[in-house]
Write an enzyme that holds these catalytic residues in place. Structure first.
Site, PDB file in Angstrom:
ATOM      1  N   HIS A   4       0.793  -1.239   0.000  1.00 21.12           N
ATOM      2  CA  HIS A   4       0.000   0.000   0.000  1.00 21.12           C
ATOM      3  C   HIS A   4       0.820   1.282   0.000  1.00 21.12           C
ATOM      4  O   HIS A   4       0.247   2.369  -0.018  1.00 21.12           O
ATOM      5  CB  HIS A   4      -0.961  -0.001   1.194  1.00 21.12           C
ATOM      6  N   GLY A  20      -5.905  11.618   8.834  1.00 19.33           N
ATOM      7  CA  GLY A  20      -6.788  10.677   8.140  1.00 19.33           C
ATOM      8  C   GLY A  20      -6.874  10.997   6.649  1.00 19.33           C
ATOM      9  O   GLY A  20      -6.863  10.107   5.807  1.00 19.33           O
ATOM     10  N   ARG A  24      -4.889  16.457   3.522  1.00 19.75           N
ATOM     11  CA  ARG A  24      -4.318  17.144   4.684  1.00 19.75           C
ATOM     12  C   ARG A  24      -2.816  16.851   4.780  1.00 19.75           C
ATOM     13  O   ARG A  24      -2.037  17.705   5.205  1.00 19.75           O
ATOM     14  CB  ARG A  24      -5.014  16.676   5.967  1.00 19.75           C
ATOM     15  N   ARG A  43      -3.262   4.338  -4.297  1.00 26.13           N
ATOM     16  CA  ARG A  43      -4.673   4.543  -3.917  1.00 26.13           C
ATOM     17  C   ARG A  43      -4.987   5.986  -3.537  1.00 26.13           C
ATOM     18  O   ARG A  43      -5.955   6.232  -2.804  1.00 26.13           O
ATOM     19  CB  ARG A  43      -5.074   3.620  -2.761  1.00 26.13           C
ATOM     20  N   ARG A  87      -0.834  10.535  15.242  1.00 25.17           N
ATOM     21  CA  ARG A  87      -2.065  10.834  14.509  1.00 25.17           C
ATOM     22  C   ARG A  87      -2.433  12.287  14.742  1.00 25.17           C
ATOM     23  O   ARG A  87      -2.399  12.770  15.889  1.00 25.17           O
ATOM     24  CB  ARG A  87      -3.178   9.893  14.988  1.00 25.17           C
ATOM     25  N   ILE A  88      -2.783  12.979  13.673  1.00 24.23           N
ATOM     26  CA  ILE A  88      -3.315  14.336  13.779  1.00 24.23           C
ATOM     27  C   ILE A  88      -4.675  14.298  13.087  1.00 24.23           C
ATOM     28  O   ILE A  88      -4.752  13.996  11.891  1.00 24.23           O
ATOM     29  CB  ILE A  88      -2.361  15.384  13.151  1.00 24.23           C
ATOM     30  N   GLY A  89      -5.727  14.534  13.862  1.00 20.96           N
ATOM     31  CA  GLY A  89      -7.049  14.361  13.259  1.00 20.96           C
ATOM     32  C   GLY A  89      -8.120  15.137  13.980  1.00 20.96           C
ATOM     33  O   GLY A  89      -7.844  15.989  14.817  1.00 20.96           O
ATOM     34  N   SER A  90      -9.342  14.812  13.628  1.00 22.19           N
ATOM     35  CA  SER A  90     -10.473  15.490  14.250  1.00 22.19           C
ATOM     36  C   SER A  90     -11.269  14.492  15.080  1.00 22.19           C
ATOM     37  O   SER A  90     -11.110  13.279  14.944  1.00 22.19           O
ATOM     38  CB  SER A  90     -11.362  16.118  13.173  1.00 22.19           C
ATOM     39  N   GLU A 162     -25.415   4.243  15.750  1.00 25.58           N
ATOM     40  CA  GLU A 162     -26.821   3.903  16.045  1.00 25.58           C
ATOM     41  C   GLU A 162     -26.976   3.459  17.486  1.00 25.58           C
ATOM     42  O   GLU A 162     -27.962   2.814  17.826  1.00 25.58           O
ATOM     43  CB  GLU A 162     -27.269   2.767  15.096  1.00 25.58           C
ATOM     44  N   GLU A 179     -13.363   9.477  17.901  1.00 23.40           N
ATOM     45  CA  GLU A 179     -12.776   9.460  16.556  1.00 23.40           C
ATOM     46  C   GLU A 179     -12.735   7.998  16.128  1.00 23.40           C
ATOM     47  O   GLU A 179     -13.496   7.204  16.671  1.00 23.40           O
ATOM     48  CB  GLU A 179     -11.407  10.165  16.551  1.00 23.40           C
ATOM     49  N   GLU A 181      -9.605   6.044  14.949  1.00 20.16           N
ATOM     50  CA  GLU A 181      -8.301   5.451  14.602  1.00 20.16           C
ATOM     51  C   GLU A 181      -7.331   5.193  15.760  1.00 20.16           C
ATOM     52  O   GLU A 181      -6.516   4.270  15.682  1.00 20.16           O
ATOM     53  CB  GLU A 181      -7.566   6.361  13.582  1.00 20.16           C
ATOM     54  N   ASP A 204     -16.722  18.610  15.791  1.00 17.44           N
ATOM     55  CA  ASP A 204     -18.176  18.599  15.964  1.00 17.44           C
ATOM     56  C   ASP A 204     -18.472  18.156  17.394  1.00 17.44           C
ATOM     57  O   ASP A 204     -17.551  17.733  18.110  1.00 17.44           O
ATOM     58  CB  ASP A 204     -18.854  17.671  14.945  1.00 17.44           C
ATOM     59  N   ARG A 217     -11.261  24.930   9.846  1.00 18.27           N
ATOM     60  CA  ARG A 217     -10.613  23.626  10.014  1.00 18.27           C
ATOM     61  C   ARG A 217      -9.131  23.696   9.704  1.00 18.27           C
ATOM     62  O   ARG A 217      -8.326  23.049  10.356  1.00 18.27           O
ATOM     63  CB  ARG A 217     -11.279  22.578   9.117  1.00 18.27           C
TER      64      ARG A 217
HETATM   65  N1  HPA Z   1     -17.581  10.495  15.254  1.00 15.65           N
HETATM   66  C1  HPA Z   1     -16.573   9.712  14.836  1.00 15.65           C
HETATM   67  N2  HPA Z   1     -15.463  10.187  14.328  1.00 15.65           N
HETATM   68  C2  HPA Z   1     -15.330  11.514  14.226  1.00 15.65           C
HETATM   69  C3  HPA Z   1     -16.339  12.384  14.639  1.00 15.65           C
HETATM   70  C4  HPA Z   1     -17.510  11.848  15.176  1.00 15.65           C
HETATM   71  O1  HPA Z   1     -18.439  12.574  15.561  1.00 15.65           O
HETATM   72  N3  HPA Z   1     -15.921  13.648  14.376  1.00 15.65           N
HETATM   73  C5  HPA Z   1     -14.700  13.555  13.834  1.00 15.65           C
HETATM   74  N4  HPA Z   1     -14.334  12.270  13.742  1.00 15.65           N
END
Ligand code: HPA
Length: 234
Positions: A4, A20, A24, A43, A87-90, A162, A179, A181, A204, A217
């Site tokens: 990969h 992710g 970015r 990919r 990891r750098i993420g949201s 859910e 998140e 990961e 969020d 962002r």
């Molecule tokens: N859920 C899962 N992963 C996420 C979210 C979330 O609300 N926001 C950013 N990554």
């Protein structure tokens, strides 16, 4: 080259930042690294190697979710002998004191499952960050005037969740954000004796329904990249 990652051995640095989103990775490399070269396009999961303050660093997209991250982290560790993975993420906020745009540094991550669950069987392994990296990231954030939230997060298998009852239990037990990961990254780092950390921006909020406007962002992401780089090389 691996299945990969198209980079030759030697084209990946000992330290890898993992957003992710592959775009970015491109933005961070172009913004923060000197002499950044694209070392992976397989990919479309872009990876770049360059230098930051004279230190070699790679920024490689991980994709979304633990199965995707697991592929890249396994190959980075086993084929390229990467020593430090950040990891750098949201993430989604899960506590009232955690606000949109806030920074979370993940000490541990709770899960229902990781790609490693198959080998643990009945064991509930507790994935945790490298303490030295974590302490350095907290110090770097504070030096930038940012007070991070430091504690447990939840690495979920689903974005479109859910099971609100599970989220309630996470919140009740102090989990800061969700998140998809970090837990597998921490587990692989533990297995192979590497250093790992996840630095996250709250994009969020599960309780308020707020979301970070897209123009904000990039600046939050930039702050995270700087903190991750400072932590890696402190
Ligand atoms: N859920 C899962 N992963 C996420 C979210 C979330 O609300 N926001 C950013 N990554």
């Amino acid at each position: 080259m691996t299945i990969h990652i198209g980079a030759e051995v030697g084209e990946i640095a000992d330290t890898v930042l993992m957003p992710g989103d592959p775009y970015r990775a491109k933005w961070a490399a172009e913004t923060f690294l000197q002499d950044a070269q694209c070392v992976n396009q397989v990919r479309g999961m872009l990876g770049y190697t360059g230098t930051w303050n004279g230190h070699r660093v790679t920024i490689q997209g991980s994709g979304m979710g633990m199965p995707s991250l697991s592929i890249y982290a396994n190959e980075l560790i086993k084929d390229y002998d990467v020593k430090t993975l950040i990891r750098i993420g949201s993430c989604g906020g899960m506590q009232p004191q955690v606000k949109i745009r806030d920074l979370i540094i993940a000490m541990t991550s709770t899960t229902l499952n990781t790609p490693s669950s198959g080998i643990f069987r009945e064991l509930n392994f507790a994935p945790c960050a490298d303490y030295g990296l974590l302490a350095a990231a907290v110090a770097a954030a504070k030096a930038q005037g940012i007070t991070p939230h430091v504690g447990g997060i939840y690495s979920s298998d689903v974005f479109y969740d859910e099971r609100p009852d599970l989220n309630e239990q996470m919140t009740r037990h102090g989990i800061l954000g969700v998140e998809m990961e970090a837990a597998e990254l921490y587990t692989l780092a533990a297995r192979y004796g590497r250093r790992a950390l996840a630095v996250l921006t709250v994009s969020d909020h599960l309780q308020t329904g707020e979301a970070l406007p897209s123009q904000d962002r990039e600046s939050s992401f930039g702050e995270m990249v700087e903190i991750a780089l400072k932590a890696a090389f402190s």
